[in-house]
Design a protein around this motif. Structure first.
Motif, short mmCIF file in Angstrom:
data_model
loop_
_atom_site.label_atom_id
_atom_site.label_comp_id
_atom_site.label_asym_id
_atom_site.label_seq_id
_atom_site.Cartn_x
_atom_site.Cartn_y
_atom_site.Cartn_z
N ALA A 21 -13.37 -28.44 2.38
CA ALA A 21 -14.27 -28.31 3.54
C ALA A 21 -13.48 -27.94 4.79
CB ALA A 21 -15.04 -29.61 3.75
N LYS A 22 -12.32 -28.55 4.96
CA LYS A 22 -11.50 -28.24 6.14
C LYS A 22 -11.01 -26.80 6.12
CE LYS A 22 -9.95 -32.89 7.22
NZ LYS A 22 -8.82 -33.81 7.34
N ASN A 24 -12.42 -24.28 4.52
CA ASN A 24 -13.58 -23.42 4.75
C ASN A 24 -13.93 -23.36 6.22
OD1 ASN A 24 -14.00 -22.67 2.07
ND2 ASN A 24 -15.33 -24.42 1.66
N ASN A 25 -13.86 -24.51 6.89
CA ASN A 25 -14.15 -24.56 8.32
C ASN A 25 -13.09 -23.82 9.13
OD1 ASN A 25 -14.18 -26.19 11.14
ND2 ASN A 25 -16.20 -26.09 10.17
N TYR A 26 -11.86 -23.83 8.66
CA TYR A 26 -10.78 -23.10 9.33
C TYR A 26 -11.07 -21.60 9.33
CZ TYR A 26 -6.19 -20.97 10.04
OH TYR A 26 -5.15 -20.20 10.48
N SER A 28 -14.08 -20.18 8.82
CA SER A 28 -15.35 -19.90 9.49
C SER A 28 -15.93 -21.20 10.01
CB SER A 28 -16.34 -19.26 8.50
OG SER A 28 -17.60 -19.12 9.13
N ASN A 29 -16.05 -21.29 11.32
CA ASN A 29 -16.62 -22.51 11.89
C ASN A 29 -18.14 -22.55 11.76
OD1 ASN A 29 -17.29 -20.61 13.78
ND2 ASN A 29 -16.26 -21.59 15.49
N GLU A 30 -18.71 -21.55 11.09
CA GLU A 30 -20.14 -21.54 10.82
C GLU A 30 -20.48 -22.11 9.44
OE1 GLU A 30 -22.03 -17.83 11.62
OE2 GLU A 30 -20.96 -17.55 13.49
N VAL A 31 -19.50 -22.73 8.79
CA VAL A 31 -19.72 -23.31 7.47
C VAL A 31 -19.71 -24.83 7.59
CG1 VAL A 31 -18.78 -23.61 5.14
CG2 VAL A 31 -18.66 -21.38 6.26
N GLU A 32 -20.79 -25.46 7.16
CA GLU A 32 -20.89 -26.91 7.10
C GLU A 32 -20.95 -27.33 5.65
OE1 GLU A 32 -20.81 -29.47 9.26
OE2 GLU A 32 -20.42 -28.07 10.88
N THR A 33 -20.28 -28.41 5.31
CA THR A 33 -20.29 -28.92 3.95
C THR A 33 -21.01 -30.26 3.92
OG1 THR A 33 -18.17 -27.85 3.51
CG2 THR A 33 -18.86 -29.54 1.97
#
Length: 95
Positions: A21-22, A24-26, A28-33
């Motif tokens: 999750a981290k 993925n967020n790195y 794209s900050n538009e991805v929430e898990t």
């Protein structure tokens, strides 16, 4: 915003999924898990185990709706003859 829903079976899953999750967020900050914890019945089931059951001709209907079992078998290129115990004609709904 994009949302990923991930299933957790154990503490080790959580540690791995947090790392994923981290990262993925790195990128794209538009991805929430969102994490969902499985019930005890499904805690020991993994995709690797399902694939192995399928390869040895085991009955997948115990673990998933038959239409999904059929897709797993097709994806693994396993003949239906090996899976005579799996009923592919039965219609099931996911609730």
């Amino acid at each position: 915003m994009n949302i990923l829903i991930r299933g957790l079976r154990s503490r080790s899953d959580l540690e791995y999924e947090i790392q994923l999750a981290k990262i993925n967020n790195y990128f794209s900050n538009e991805v929430e898990t969102i994490f969902m914890v499985s019930t005890d019945i499904w805690a020991s089931l993994s995709s690797k185990l399902v694939k192995e059951i399928a390869q040895y001709g085991g009955e997948l209907d115990r673990f998933m709706p038959s239409f999904i079992a059929k897709k797993v078998i097709e994806k693994l290129c396993i003949t239906e003859k090996k899976h005579s115990n799996t009923s592919f004609s039965k219609k099931e709904k996911i609730v």
